[in-house]
Design an enzyme around this catalytic site. Structure first.
Site, PDB file in Angstrom:
ATOM      1  N   LYS A 112      11.398  80.615 -90.967  1.00 37.41           N
ATOM      2  CA  LYS A 112      10.381  79.649 -91.367  1.00 37.41           C
ATOM      3  C   LYS A 112      10.193  79.691 -92.876  1.00 37.41           C
ATOM      4  O   LYS A 112      10.017  78.664 -93.522  1.00 37.41           O
ATOM      5  CB  LYS A 112       9.060  79.919 -90.648  1.00 37.41           C
ATOM      6  CG  LYS A 112       9.089  79.415 -89.212  1.00 37.41           C
ATOM      7  CD  LYS A 112       7.781  79.623 -88.503  1.00 37.41           C
ATOM      8  CE  LYS A 112       7.930  79.246 -87.025  1.00 37.41           C
ATOM      9  NZ  LYS A 112       6.794  79.643 -86.224  1.00 37.41           N
ATOM     10  N   LYS A 191      21.570  70.644 -82.182  1.00 31.79           N
ATOM     11  CA  LYS A 191      20.573  71.046 -81.169  1.00 31.79           C
ATOM     12  C   LYS A 191      19.344  70.131 -81.297  1.00 31.79           C
ATOM     13  O   LYS A 191      18.893  69.863 -82.413  1.00 31.79           O
ATOM     14  CB  LYS A 191      20.169  72.502 -81.434  1.00 31.79           C
ATOM     15  CG  LYS A 191      19.164  73.007 -80.431  1.00 31.79           C
ATOM     16  CD  LYS A 191      18.637  74.392 -80.802  1.00 31.79           C
ATOM     17  CE  LYS A 191      17.548  74.780 -79.835  1.00 31.79           C
ATOM     18  NZ  LYS A 191      16.563  75.670 -80.286  1.00 31.79           N
ATOM     19  N   LYS A 194      12.480  69.353 -82.985  1.00 33.19           N
ATOM     20  CA  LYS A 194      11.523  68.614 -83.829  1.00 33.19           C
ATOM     21  C   LYS A 194      11.903  68.733 -85.298  1.00 33.19           C
ATOM     22  O   LYS A 194      11.780  67.788 -86.047  1.00 33.19           O
ATOM     23  CB  LYS A 194      10.119  69.210 -83.662  1.00 33.19           C
ATOM     24  CG  LYS A 194       9.412  68.807 -82.418  1.00 33.19           C
ATOM     25  CD  LYS A 194       8.007  69.359 -82.412  1.00 33.19           C
ATOM     26  CE  LYS A 194       7.967  70.878 -82.332  1.00 33.19           C
ATOM     27  NZ  LYS A 194       8.137  71.423 -80.989  1.00 33.19           N
TER      28      LYS A 194
END
Ligand code: ADP
Ligand code: TRP
Length: 322
Positions: A112, A191, A194
């Site tokens: 992240k 893949k 979102k």
């Protein structure tokens, strides 16, 4: 009976990847409300969703979607993470004693951060809140995708060291890795996620869905050319919904050639709309009865809190708080 527990973050509308890769598999594991706990991880979502109306919307949508897709309040407890405040209390007991290095090694934090998300303390300590989620219900089995396995290891590590320091307190949880062959490609072939903006939402309006399906990226092969179905993402998406016979027929068509991708996309759209039609109907009924949804979440939280209070007290006593 072992307790099964899992959580899903309300960070956007659920897509086909979430359904086939996770939700459907959780739903298959439900059995009794006392032993199957599923929650909507709104506290975790706060690390990424920073618009209150959006977070409320995604959270309600998650509850509606899960119930419409077959989560059955007679066979599982569904609740919001934030409706069990004991989790945040246990999180603190676990934080004191969590080595910084353990969290620094967590891949999801590293990823992240690499993607440029704000690296605040919530994001950094995310796995400890997740450990509290798991340990507070004496969970035995935690079904998760491959990407979450490291977090279950953290939960086990923290439980082990707490037990070692303060005496037997927590049950050591085990992961149940969800079938990774259920990895769903997105409309661009990567893949479905979102983060890549390539999703097809489970409850997309059928007309909009058809348009999005027509935009699935395909190669520039001529209609008369043959094409191996293996590894073709349009074929993979079709396989999620088609019967064995339909898939075999399409595979043979691919190999023979003489077909256009447009027709395959139309069939895919028909199958997908049909596949989710009953769930869509159930969702509309739930939307018309918000009090029913509130009641289900309230009952779920009550069942979960009963267990959470017991385990929290056990942990507090062990470390000298009570
Ligand atoms: P996203 O990547 O869209 O943000 P999440 O990380 O919130 O999705 O995933 C929630 C659950 O859905 C996880 O258990 C994850 O393993 C599963 N999942 C997400 N995308 C896919 C996919 N494309 N194929 C299979 N499973 C998926
Ligand atoms: N971190 C999980 C995910 O992103 C969601 C989650 C939060 C969870 N707490 C949990 C999953 C506890 C299993 C158990 O998918």
């Amino acid at each position: 009976m072992p307790r099964i527990l899992s959580g899903i973050q309300p960070t956007g509308r659920f897509h086909w990847g979430n359904y086939f890769g996770a939700i459907r598999q959780y739903i298959d594991l439900q059995d009794k409300p006392e032993t199957a706990f599923y929650f909507i991880a709104d506290l975790h979502a706060l690390t990424t969703v920073r618009t209150p109306a959006e977070l409320r919307g995604y959270t309600l949508d998650a509850a509606l979607d899960l119930l419409a897709l077959g989560l059955d309040p007679n066979r599982a407890s569904l609740f919001l993470q934030s409706d069990v405040p004991e989790v945040a209390q246990l999180c603190w007991l676990l934080l004191s004693g969590t080595p910084m290095g353990l969290l620094e090694r967590c891949v999801s934090y590293k990823d992240k951060k690499a993607r440029g998300l704000r690296a605040d303390a919530g994001l950094f300590t995310y796995p400890v809140l997740m450990a509290a989620d798991i340990l507070i219900y004496d969970s035995d089995i935690v079904p998760v995708g491959e990407d979450q396995v490291q977090h279950i290891e953290v939960a086990r590590d923290l439980a082990g060291s707490f037990n070692h320091e303060f005496g037997e307190t927590f049950v050591l949880p085990k992961e149940k890795i969800l079938d990774s062959s259920a990895r769903v490609p997105g409309i661009d072939g990567q893949k479905m996620s979102k983060s890549y903006g390539n999703t097809l939402a489970v409850f997309e309006d059928p007309k909009a869905l058809r348009k999005q399906i027509m935009r699935i990226v395909t190669d520039s092969r001529l209609p008369e050319q043959s094409k191996p179905p293996e590894g073709d993402h349009l074929f993979e998406l079709y396989s999620l919904f088609g019967s064995d016979e339909q898939c075999q027929t399409l595979a043979a068509t691919y190999r023979r050639g003489g077909f256009g991708y447009g027709d395959v996309k139309k069939s895919l759209a028909d199958l997908a709309v049909e596949f989710f039609a009953a769930a869509r109907q159930r969702r509309e009924e739930l939307v018309a009865h918000p009090e029913r949804v509130r009641e289900i979440l309230g009952d779920g939280a009550a069942t979960a809190r009963k267990k959470a209070a017991e385990v929290l007290l056990r942990a507090q006593k062990a470390c000298g708080i009570k």
